[in-house]
Design a protein around this motif. Structure first.
Motif, PDB file in Angstrom:
ATOM      1  N   TYR A 124      40.553  52.849  29.680  1.00  0.00           N
ATOM      2  CA  TYR A 124      40.906  54.268  29.644  1.00  0.00           C
ATOM      3  C   TYR A 124      41.116  54.773  28.223  1.00  0.00           C
ATOM      4  O   TYR A 124      40.976  55.977  27.967  1.00  0.00           O
ATOM      5  CB  TYR A 124      42.112  54.520  30.550  1.00  0.00           C
ATOM      6  CG  TYR A 124      41.684  54.468  31.992  1.00  0.00           C
ATOM      7  CD1 TYR A 124      41.050  55.554  32.584  1.00  0.00           C
ATOM      8  CD2 TYR A 124      41.837  53.305  32.736  1.00  0.00           C
ATOM      9  CE1 TYR A 124      40.600  55.489  33.893  1.00  0.00           C
ATOM     10  CE2 TYR A 124      41.388  53.229  34.050  1.00  0.00           C
ATOM     11  CZ  TYR A 124      40.767  54.328  34.615  1.00  0.00           C
ATOM     12  OH  TYR A 124      40.300  54.270  35.898  1.00  0.00           O
ATOM     13  N   ALA A 125      41.430  53.874  27.293  1.00  0.00           N
ATOM     14  CA  ALA A 125      41.495  54.284  25.894  1.00  0.00           C
ATOM     15  C   ALA A 125      40.102  54.673  25.399  1.00  0.00           C
ATOM     16  O   ALA A 125      39.933  55.698  24.722  1.00  0.00           O
ATOM     17  CB  ALA A 125      42.063  53.158  25.039  1.00  0.00           C
ATOM     18  N   TRP A 126      39.101  53.900  25.752  1.00  0.00           N
ATOM     19  CA  TRP A 126      37.733  54.231  25.355  1.00  0.00           C
ATOM     20  C   TRP A 126      37.243  55.490  26.062  1.00  0.00           C
ATOM     21  O   TRP A 126      36.550  56.317  25.469  1.00  0.00           O
ATOM     22  CB  TRP A 126      36.805  53.040  25.623  1.00  0.00           C
ATOM     23  CG  TRP A 126      36.711  52.144  24.428  1.00  0.00           C
ATOM     24  CD1 TRP A 126      37.557  51.119  24.108  1.00  0.00           C
ATOM     25  CD2 TRP A 126      35.755  52.223  23.377  1.00  0.00           C
ATOM     26  NE1 TRP A 126      37.180  50.542  22.928  1.00  0.00           N
ATOM     27  CE2 TRP A 126      36.077  51.198  22.452  1.00  0.00           C
ATOM     28  CE3 TRP A 126      34.666  53.043  23.117  1.00  0.00           C
ATOM     29  CZ2 TRP A 126      35.340  50.983  21.287  1.00  0.00           C
ATOM     30  CZ3 TRP A 126      33.915  52.835  21.959  1.00  0.00           C
ATOM     31  CH2 TRP A 126      34.263  51.813  21.068  1.00  0.00           C
ATOM     32  N   LYS A 127      37.603  55.620  27.333  1.00  0.00           N
ATOM     33  CA  LYS A 127      37.242  56.848  28.053  1.00  0.00           C
ATOM     34  C   LYS A 127      37.857  58.061  27.367  1.00  0.00           C
ATOM     35  O   LYS A 127      37.193  59.094  27.190  1.00  0.00           O
ATOM     36  CB  LYS A 127      37.718  56.768  29.500  1.00  0.00           C
ATOM     37  CG  LYS A 127      37.398  58.015  30.322  1.00  0.00           C
ATOM     38  CD  LYS A 127      37.904  57.893  31.753  1.00  0.00           C
ATOM     39  CE  LYS A 127      37.643  59.180  32.553  1.00  0.00           C
ATOM     40  NZ  LYS A 127      38.148  59.085  33.949  1.00  0.00           N
ATOM     41  N   ALA A 128      39.113  57.931  26.947  1.00  0.00           N
ATOM     42  CA  ALA A 128      39.792  59.040  26.269  1.00  0.00           C
ATOM     43  C   ALA A 128      39.126  59.361  24.935  1.00  0.00           C
ATOM     44  O   ALA A 128      38.974  60.539  24.569  1.00  0.00           O
ATOM     45  CB  ALA A 128      41.271  58.709  26.068  1.00  0.00           C
ATOM     46  N   LEU A 129      38.740  58.310  24.183  1.00  0.00           N
ATOM     47  CA  LEU A 129      38.054  58.553  22.909  1.00  0.00           C
ATOM     48  C   LEU A 129      36.788  59.376  23.124  1.00  0.00           C
ATOM     49  O   LEU A 129      36.517  60.340  22.400  1.00  0.00           O
ATOM     50  CB  LEU A 129      37.680  57.217  22.245  1.00  0.00           C
ATOM     51  CG  LEU A 129      38.792  56.400  21.590  1.00  0.00           C
ATOM     52  CD1 LEU A 129      38.211  55.116  21.012  1.00  0.00           C
ATOM     53  CD2 LEU A 129      39.499  57.185  20.507  1.00  0.00           C
ATOM     54  N   VAL A 130      36.013  58.984  24.124  1.00  0.00           N
ATOM     55  CA  VAL A 130      34.739  59.661  24.370  1.00  0.00           C
ATOM     56  C   VAL A 130      34.966  61.088  24.872  1.00  0.00           C
ATOM     57  O   VAL A 130      34.382  62.055  24.359  1.00  0.00           O
ATOM     58  CB  VAL A 130      33.889  58.862  25.375  1.00  0.00           C
ATOM     59  CG1 VAL A 130      32.654  59.660  25.787  1.00  0.00           C
ATOM     60  CG2 VAL A 130      33.488  57.513  24.780  1.00  0.00           C
ATOM     61  N   VAL A 131      35.852  61.220  25.878  1.00  0.00           N
ATOM     62  CA  VAL A 131      36.044  62.532  26.494  1.00  0.00           C
ATOM     63  C   VAL A 131      36.782  63.489  25.562  1.00  0.00           C
ATOM     64  O   VAL A 131      36.319  64.603  25.287  1.00  0.00           O
ATOM     65  CB  VAL A 131      36.797  62.391  27.835  1.00  0.00           C
ATOM     66  CG1 VAL A 131      37.150  63.775  28.390  1.00  0.00           C
ATOM     67  CG2 VAL A 131      35.959  61.628  28.846  1.00  0.00           C
ATOM     68  N   GLU A 132      37.962  63.060  25.081  1.00  0.00           N
ATOM     69  CA  GLU A 132      38.839  63.982  24.358  1.00  0.00           C
ATOM     70  C   GLU A 132      38.453  64.183  22.890  1.00  0.00           C
ATOM     71  O   GLU A 132      38.724  65.250  22.328  1.00  0.00           O
ATOM     72  CB  GLU A 132      40.290  63.491  24.438  1.00  0.00           C
ATOM     73  CG  GLU A 132      40.855  63.405  25.857  1.00  0.00           C
ATOM     74  CD  GLU A 132      41.106  64.767  26.486  1.00  0.00           C
ATOM     75  OE1 GLU A 132      41.008  65.782  25.762  1.00  0.00           O
ATOM     76  OE2 GLU A 132      41.406  64.814  27.697  1.00  0.00           O
TER      77      GLU A 132
END
Length: 362
Positions: free
Chosen positions: A328-336
């Motif tokens: 979810y940290a990587w997901k957050a980097l990509v999305v946010e």
């Protein structure tokens, strides 16, 4: 009287949505404080259980908005006009405070530069792999990262489940921040950018109920990671100018997220290079992991008077929670940090709790 014109007492604000089962433990811990709060306000945020009745039975002032506020920050802001003291302690409805929590935290507000303070958060329960992994994360973080950040005068976050805020600073900030999904980090960073102080009080202890299942752990971690990246997007340029040490912690956290997959893959990469067998590479990797994590955990176990063997038994579980954190940290980097600035996504705006409503006792 203080600059706000309010007495330097404590008003406790407890946002609660469907918390009739978990709320009593929180309110009992507030009633047992060595320094009692002036009042306890429970924001019954459109619950469809007996949350309001339970709160009233414990003597709390109950506020019920006409409709669900949609986030913890909005529920807390609903209570602000009813607060009558300079200090406001925001407590989650699943968090239990040590009896001396208020006594230990309010002393730092003798310094007029302090805007927010919070204590040491530990897990209330260690029943599942996810709770056990989180318990190790908390022991490490609150006995290694937080003391270092505090010593440098730049805490990354004052935990929202048990933070004490100065009313006058909340007024300047327009209340609890609603622009990001994590109001505690937003307030901690923004006030430090403005030259105010955030303080970690290591001897003030709170116990939080953490997610028991992967489903709710994913919800909570996604909110935390998305909120972190929202704050990076919002504050990092100003942090680098106004609070460079805090910016350093933020950049180190980003670097850790980016490099973590490489570190976890190191035994496989070394083995693939034919310089060592996988067993040898894994042994070196495990030794390095142990060297980096064991000393802080031994210290934390002694400080918290916990069984060292019990703490060490939970260590394997932390790799399960770390895996969830990383995804979810990587997901957050990509999305946010990529898609939102490019206007290809809206980012996370819906607040979801990290656990289901507990069943009421029969």
């Amino acid at each position: 009287m203080t600059l706000s014109g309010l007495p330097l007492g404590v008003t406790v604000v407890v946002p609660a949505h469907n918390e009739e089962a978990g709320l009593p433990a929180t309110l009992e811990s507030l009633a047992a404080q060595t320094v009692p709060p002036e009042q306890v306000i429970v924001v019954d945020d459109a619950s469809d259980d007996r949350t309001g009745e339970v709160a009233a039975a414990y003597g709390a002032r109950v506020l019920r908005p006409p409709q669900n506020q949609g986030s913890k920050a909005k529920a807390q802001n609903y209570a602000l006009p009813y607060c009558t003291t300079e200090l406001i302690l925001a407590v989650d409805a699943d968090t239990v405070l040590a009896p001396d929590y208020i006594e230990r935290t309010i002393g730092v507000f003798d310094d007029p530069d302090v805007a927010i303070a919070a204590g040491n958060v530990q897990t209330r329960f260690t029943r599942t792999i996810w709770e056990r992994g989180r318990s190790v994360e908390y022991l490490f973080g609150f006995h290694w990262h937080r003391p270092i950040q505090h010593a440098a005068g730049s805490p990354m976050v004052c935990s929202g489940c048990c933070s004490v805020f100065r009313w006058s600073d909340l007024r300047v900030a327009g209340g609890f921040p609603e622009r990001t999904i994590v109001e505690d980090m937003d307030f901690t960073w923004s006030r430090q950018i403005e030259g105010r102080r955030a303080v970690y009080v290591s001897d003030a202890v709170a116990w939080a109920a953490d997610p028991q299942t992967l489903t709710y752990l994913r919800k909570q971690v996604w909110r935390w990671m998305a909120g972190f990246c929202q704050n990076v997007r919002l504050h990092l340029p100003r942090l680098m100018k106004a609070k460079p040490m805090l910016a350093l912690w933020v950049l180190l956290a980003l670097a850790e997220i980016i490099t973590a997959p490489l570190w976890l893959a190191t035994p496989f990469l070394v083995a693939a290079s034919d310089t060592q067998s996988f067993a040898e590479a894994f042994a070196w990797w495990l030794g390095a992991e142990t060297l980096l994590t064991l000393p802080p955990l031994v210290y934390a176990a002694r400080r918290r008077r916990l069984s060292l063997l019990g703490v060490l038994r939970n260590v394997p579980c932390v790799y399960a929670t770390k895996a969830v954190n990383l995804v979810y940290a990587w997901k957050a980097l990509v999305v946010e940090l990529i898609l939102v600035p490019l206007k290809l996504a809206k980012g996370l705006t819906v607040y979801e709790k990290g656990r289901p409503a507990l069943a009421a006792p029969v």
